[in-house]
Design a protein around this motif. Structure first.
Motif, PDB file in Angstrom:
ATOM      1  N   ASN D   8       0.838  -1.197   0.000  1.00  0.00           N
ATOM      2  CA  ASN D   8       0.000   0.000   0.000  1.00  0.00           C
ATOM      3  C   ASN D   8       0.872   1.245   0.000  1.00  0.00           C
ATOM      4  O   ASN D   8       1.401   1.647   1.024  1.00  0.00           O
ATOM      5  N   TYR D  10       3.417   3.295  -3.188  1.00  0.00           N
ATOM      6  CA  TYR D  10       4.454   2.849  -4.122  1.00  0.00           C
ATOM      7  C   TYR D  10       5.458   3.988  -4.309  1.00  0.00           C
ATOM      8  O   TYR D  10       5.696   4.474  -5.409  1.00  0.00           O
ATOM      9  N   GLY D  11       6.029   4.439  -3.185  1.00  0.00           N
ATOM     10  CA  GLY D  11       7.056   5.492  -3.236  1.00  0.00           C
ATOM     11  C   GLY D  11       8.423   4.870  -3.009  1.00  0.00           C
ATOM     12  O   GLY D  11       8.662   3.713  -3.361  1.00  0.00           O
ATOM     13  N   THR D  12       9.311   5.635  -2.394  1.00  0.00           N
ATOM     14  CA  THR D  12      10.691   5.204  -2.162  1.00  0.00           C
ATOM     15  C   THR D  12      10.746   3.817  -1.519  1.00  0.00           C
ATOM     16  O   THR D  12      11.450   2.924  -1.984  1.00  0.00           O
ATOM     17  N   LYS D  34      -2.218   2.235  -5.746  1.00  0.00           N
ATOM     18  CA  LYS D  34      -1.730   3.533  -6.230  1.00  0.00           C
ATOM     19  C   LYS D  34      -2.841   4.552  -6.105  1.00  0.00           C
ATOM     20  O   LYS D  34      -4.014   4.232  -6.346  1.00  0.00           O
ATOM     21  N   TYR D  35      -2.489   5.766  -5.739  1.00  0.00           N
ATOM     22  CA  TYR D  35      -3.492   6.786  -5.506  1.00  0.00           C
ATOM     23  C   TYR D  35      -3.426   7.943  -6.500  1.00  0.00           C
ATOM     24  O   TYR D  35      -4.339   8.733  -6.593  1.00  0.00           O
ATOM     25  N   PRO D  87       3.036   7.617   3.204  1.00  0.00           N
ATOM     26  CA  PRO D  87       3.840   8.678   3.824  1.00  0.00           C
ATOM     27  C   PRO D  87       3.709   8.642   5.346  1.00  0.00           C
ATOM     28  O   PRO D  87       2.627   8.336   5.869  1.00  0.00           O
ATOM     29  N   GLY D  88       4.792   8.949   6.042  1.00  0.00           N
ATOM     30  CA  GLY D  88       4.826   8.920   7.503  1.00  0.00           C
ATOM     31  C   GLY D  88       3.590   9.572   8.106  1.00  0.00           C
ATOM     32  O   GLY D  88       3.240  10.689   7.736  1.00  0.00           O
ATOM     33  N   ASN D  94      -4.582   4.040   7.964  1.00  0.00           N
ATOM     34  CA  ASN D  94      -4.657   2.842   7.124  1.00  0.00           C
ATOM     35  C   ASN D  94      -4.898   1.583   7.942  1.00  0.00           C
ATOM     36  O   ASN D  94      -5.565   0.647   7.491  1.00  0.00           O
ATOM     37  N   GLU D 111       5.813   6.062  11.248  1.00  0.00           N
ATOM     38  CA  GLU D 111       4.629   5.982  12.122  1.00  0.00           C
ATOM     39  C   GLU D 111       5.053   6.053  13.591  1.00  0.00           C
ATOM     40  O   GLU D 111       6.163   5.687  13.952  1.00  0.00           O
ATOM     41  N   ASP D 171      15.649  12.689  -0.005  1.00  0.00           N
ATOM     42  CA  ASP D 171      15.958  11.569  -0.884  1.00  0.00           C
ATOM     43  C   ASP D 171      16.327  12.114  -2.261  1.00  0.00           C
ATOM     44  O   ASP D 171      15.930  13.235  -2.612  1.00  0.00           O
ATOM     45  N   LYS D 173      15.245  11.766  -5.197  1.00  0.00           N
ATOM     46  CA  LYS D 173      14.164  12.219  -6.074  1.00  0.00           C
ATOM     47  C   LYS D 173      13.501  13.510  -5.594  1.00  0.00           C
ATOM     48  O   LYS D 173      12.800  14.168  -6.355  1.00  0.00           O
ATOM     49  N   VAL D 306      16.009  -0.416   5.097  1.00  0.00           N
ATOM     50  CA  VAL D 306      14.954  -1.115   5.845  1.00  0.00           C
ATOM     51  C   VAL D 306      14.314  -2.256   5.058  1.00  0.00           C
ATOM     52  O   VAL D 306      13.457  -2.981   5.598  1.00  0.00           O
TER      53      VAL D 306
END
Ligand SMILES: NC(=O)c1ccc[n+]([C@@H]2O[C@H](COP(=O)([O-])OP(=O)(O)OC[C@H]3O[C@@H](n4cnc5c(N)ncnc54)[C@H](O)[C@@H]3O)[C@@H](O)[C@H]2O)c1
Ligand SMILES: NC(=O)c1ccc[n+]([C@@H]2O[C@H](COP(=O)([O-])OP(=O)(O)OC[C@H]3O[C@@H](n4cnc5c(N)ncnc54)[C@H](O)[C@@H]3O)[C@@H](O)[C@H]2O)c1
Ligand SMILES: NC(=O)c1ccc[n+]([C@@H]2O[C@H](COP(=O)([O-])OP(=O)(O)OC[C@H]3O[C@@H](n4cnc5c(N)ncnc54)[C@H](O)[C@@H]3O)[C@@H](O)[C@H]2O)c1
Ligand SMILES: NC(=O)c1ccc[n+]([C@@H]2O[C@H](COP(=O)([O-])OP(=O)(O)OC[C@H]3O[C@@H](n4cnc5c(N)ncnc54)[C@H](O)[C@@H]3O)[C@@H](O)[C@H]2O)c1
Lengths: 339, 339, 339, 339
Positions: D8, D10-12, D34-35, D87-88, D94, D111, D171, D173, D306
């Motif tokens: 859930n 799909y970033g870094t 994906k959102y 995202p944090g 979620n 989190e 990061d 990007k 991680v």
């Protein structure tokens, strides 16, 4: 009668020594030695600073419309004290010249300790500099570290210290040095030389230092951990540092200042010449104490931090004044520190 | 009798307007409006600048040991002219307040053109600002571009212009904005808005602009190509620009100054307050001419370049002086430009 | 039978030539010449790449646990073609060595044009390289510029071009080069040498170039303006470029990619080896056309852009294939470009 | 039968979890949620990764030419385990969704610890994760710190630890985050939260941490001081770390690698996908020991460090394998770590 000063080298450090000398009635600037025509030569000329050049370079200066005040030999002849502000490593060669004129000299931190009789930092060993002929003011990082550690040592005893130095990559004017996007271990081993350098001034100091270079030009940042001989109270340490002009305490919570760039903005807004900060910038919110262990971050403005010590030491070397407190009071007031 | 000025917002632009007002006898600073307690509030207080705050924030300031001089409504009431130096986009809302007091106002480039009756740049359209009530001084990049293009247009006629703007990423104090290691097209389309913005002042201008943001804080750099209506002689253009104080010509070959960081070092060494450079920094070695095409690079010190125009325009709006040359002479002399 | 290749120098360019050779069945890698023990020597050894060293350095390699495959003289003796990937300026000296072995050689853009019979770029002058003995592949910026300009010239005619090059300061691995916080005019005059360099390949080209170095490592960014001989339609130009594998069209609006760092993320995510991008990265939203004038931004991945041309040229020099379209198709497919 | 996985976000982090899942036969990727339409959606589609979208966004994806594989509710329904890579701060929200489907979930370090039953790091507390339903893999810096400290603790006992974290600003990007030219204390107080975070996994740990952000994108750099319970021998520590795949020992003297940029070049040259380095990069020349005190620098590749722990933990949570050594061996081999 003011002491006659020559400044050999007119770069980052040299030009600041010149301004400090010009602002202090105890000294009189004979002039500077310049070796190359560049914008700083024009600027010095416009400010009325006497420029002395090597004989063989005189025509170059004249062609550039800069009539030299004289040759460097005259400059050294005339001076009571010579500041060596040449690029690191050149001082040893220059010393031979100063000796040939029988003139005392102050060297900078880029030189090996052996260039001088004494490595120096006012809050540590002013007295040892009395009547010395050749003294080396230690580097920017070492100066900042020693101001703090000698002060804490005098008051509480320092058993052991650790510093992690986050170094600026280049001075603001330097556009050739990197890194651009890297953290560079310099050296990649631990300890770095900074601890050794500190011990040239304070041989009693048990210290480990480590250093990494990061892509910024404004300031070094030092993380410091100190194990004191006694348990201390945070408030007392704050009061101690606050009472010494060579420390500038910055509170982050109330002022919003939590970075080197915001500190520099403060310096610019405060009207500091060149935005210089002669003091150790102690981020006071970071000062924390755990039994006898003290932690803090301090910013070190590499371009200007060694200037007060450079002026202090002249008082000792030339025997103008032997009380370091009086010397610092005098120097600080001419530089606009504290008050 | 000096004109009474209020400055609404005390950030990068606001604090410089304040200093410009304080140094100019034709104006008197009533005070500044501050909305948050931060280091600049303390500094303003220490400098004796009257601070006015919203009623509902007064206690916050008092708790921080900053007794406000009064409330913002008094400040606006009292002023003859209000400078809006709020964050871009807030000006439109603020304007309603100024109107409610019936007071004229000067807005900054971060606002939409529609906020004011006129978008303004002294060397282009001073006369149009005479007796206007609401005027917008265009942004830093547009101001720098227009100074050059209007000057060339007046003298030679500008048929067509192109500018590629290499933008600084953030102001020196801003430590949250990037990029850190990227070149960012802003916008990724051509033309950028800068050309449009220039035409709000100079509708005759046929211009294409493109812009990329790079990781530096010191200055914008503009590449400019101009197609003139006549063939020109390089020497004549140099003389033209050299004769106008708003241009600072920097020669690279003789001075070694070929980068924005070296220019900033020059400004610091020259004793400019905050290291500010109000002028277009024309890298004169880059000025080259090919028949009727002219090329050059100019540096734009984003923090300070709009200050002279901000002061100039007050002379026009309030009808103090209607000759732009006299106004610029006056403003330049109080700011230490030229001479 | 595959052509035997030696690669002299195993830095940024050399290691990529090696990988391109290894992935192409028309060539066989004899080995690389290495002059220093460093991590890339270990890595080459681990990858099974034969390392040849100067006789006098052999013991140094052995002590480091790296048994050389042989001496460099054998390498040159054995090869049909030598790639010179030494630091800029060393090629001229190396050429004498290649000549002494009677071997043809490909030089890089850091050399003076005079090092070779021909300066080269596939989309401009492939045919001229047929059966040449010494050819120089032009630099990264010139290669990127020429791919575009020769393509447009062939299709529409190029009357005049202008490029403003926003240069990366250092390659990603280089942590000694700056600037850290400056925009450096390199050179501070206009035009820069890039236009001259382009004309060594395309003498018909009327071009002005200007260049500034900025603190980033990822990519150069070129702003390009072209005056074409005919009016063109934007859609046609897009189609033209889209049809040639050496151009990678990036749409910003739909993908969100509007910076060099986001392009590099795309390359990493796409599984490109080393994150390399051999293509001109055309920010297609920036492509705009005004009558016969065309504007665009293109990113140039300095580390890898010259690799395809380096391989192409071998086909011509050794007479393997004389149709540039077939050569490019072959080279692109082995490198994973297009498709 | 492979375990069915949903990712859930799909970033870094999310895209790396996806790749790790795809390369591991013990798992099967159901798909990603994906959102937003962006380049990574196109890339995922091209790679054949099933994309699930919220019902209300489906048309947006379709218009962009991306036919969704299905709706997110189906994705969650279908999965045996959900990775939250949002995202944090979004994970807590979620979690409610995951609970509504009765599905276990792995959360990331952005989190709050309270989001999960357990904060996790393989070398510290694998066993505690057995059969847990909600687990949080701690942040990049904490993961790197804990790998080292738990390993040393198991072998020698850790009495006290200190870490000074030199943090990357953004990061690669991310082109909006700074600072550009500043060292930012984050937080300006000591200790930073990293020590607290480490104690959520290792409550026995006596640690002080301090953190400063610097303008680089590549990697965090941690200075670590550890006071061990016993005197240790440098060689033994080197051997210990060298024996564990999650540590990559880099020797500076022989390889010339002494910076984060040179390490990244090594990763690119080694063919690591995206240039990722899953291991703690221990600059082994910096490892120095003074009686029971150990010092070192380690680089932490924030984007990928991680990932192994994220995969490890699934083996424990789902009860696939309860021996952490076997799990790590399995995970390391699929990721190309060690060997
Ligand atoms: N810049 C800093 O951050 C900093 C801080 C503390 C100490 N230091 C030390 O101060 C000393 C000077 O450093 P700097 O940063 O001012 O260097 P700099 O390069 O800015 O200036 C050096 C000046 O010396 C001149 N010069 C060249 N050769 C000379 C010679 N043989 N004799 C005399 N002058 C010569 C140069 O023209 C230049 O003007 C070095 O020892 C350095 O390590 C520098
Ligand atoms: N910084 C530059 O490079 C630059 C250059 C030219 C023009 N400008 C323009 O000048 C204007 C000000 O920019 P800045 O860089 O000084 O911003 P800044 O963020 O440095 O300062 C803005 C100030 O306004 C205050 N403020 C917040 N809300 C306000 C409100 N509602 N009303 C009044 N003040 C408020 C803030 O507290 C702050 O002190 C913008 O329009 C900007 O686009 C900026
Ligand atoms: N890096 C770029 O962005 C780039 C782009 C295009 C073209 N080029 C050109 O490619 C050439 C190589 O540049 P690079 O970036 O790969 O340099 P580099 O410094 O990365 O690599 C040069 C290599 O040559 C080796 N070497 C040293 N002396 C040598 C000698 N006498 N003979 C052979 N090899 C020697 C070095 O050990 C090193 O491995 C230069 O002409 C450069 O201008 C570089
Ligand atoms: N990037 C790092 O350096 C790093 C390192 C370790 C841990 N983490 C942690 O990993 C987590 C993800 O960080 P990241 O760097 O991958 O972020 P990111 O911004 O790169 O990716 C987040 C993704 O989540 C998607 N998303 C947005 N809202 C969502 C929602 N409500 N539910 C699910 N997905 C949503 C976004 O579209 C985006 O694709 C954070 O907790 C972060 O703290 C990040």
């Amino acid at each position: 009668m003011p002491v006659k000063i020559a400044v050999n080298g007119y770069g980052t450090i040299g030009k600041r020594i010149v301004d400090a000398v010009l602002s202090n009635k105890d000294f009189r600037l004979v002039g500077i030695a310049k070796y190359r025509v560049d914008y700083s030569a024009y600027l010095a000329a416009r400010k009325g600073i006497p420029i002395y050049v090597p004989r063989e370079r005189a025509s170059e200066f004249r062609e550039a419309g800069l009539e030299p005040h004289g040759y460097v030999d005259y400059l050294f002849e005339e001076a009571d004290l010579i500041y060596d502000a040449s690029p690191g490593g050149k001082g040893a060669g220059n010393k031979k010249i100063y000796e040939s004129y029988g003139k005392p000299g102050v060297f900078q931190g880029g030189e090996e300790p052996g260039v001088a009789e004494l490595s120096y930092s006012t809050l540590c060993n002013f007295e040892e500099a009395l009547n010395k002929k050749y003294v080396r003011v230690v580097s920017c990082n070492t100066t900042g570290m020693l101001r703090l550690l000698c002060t804490l040592h005098r008051e509480y005893g320092v058993k052991r210290a650790l510093s992690v130095i986050i170094r600026r990559a280049a001075d603001p004017k330097e556009d050739q040095r990197g890194p651009v996007n890297s953290i560079l271990l310099d050296p990649p081993s631990i300890p770095s030389h900074h601890g050794l350098d500190a011990r040239t001034v304070a041989p009693w100091l048990d210290i480990v230092t480590a250093a990494a270079v990061v892509p910024t030009t404004l300031m070094h940042m030092q993380f410091i951990e100190v194990e004191l001989s006694t348990q201390v109270n945070r408030g007392d340490v704050v009061e101690l540092l606050d009472g010494i002009n060579r420390f500038l305490l910055v509170e982050s919570a109330s002022t919003g200042i939590d970075s080197t760039s915001k500190v520099m903005e403060l310096a610019r807004d405060s009207g500091r010449p060149r935005g210089d900060i002669y003091e150790n910038i102690v981020f006071i919110d970071s000062l924390s104490i755990n039994a006898s262990r003290l932690y803090l971050f301090q910013g070190i403005h590499q371009e200007s931090i060694v200037i007060p010590e450079n002026i202090d030491v002249a008082y000792a070397m030339l025997g103008i004044e032997s009380d370091p407190l009086k010397v610092m009071e005098r120097v600080d007031s001419t530089l606009g520190i504290g008050g």
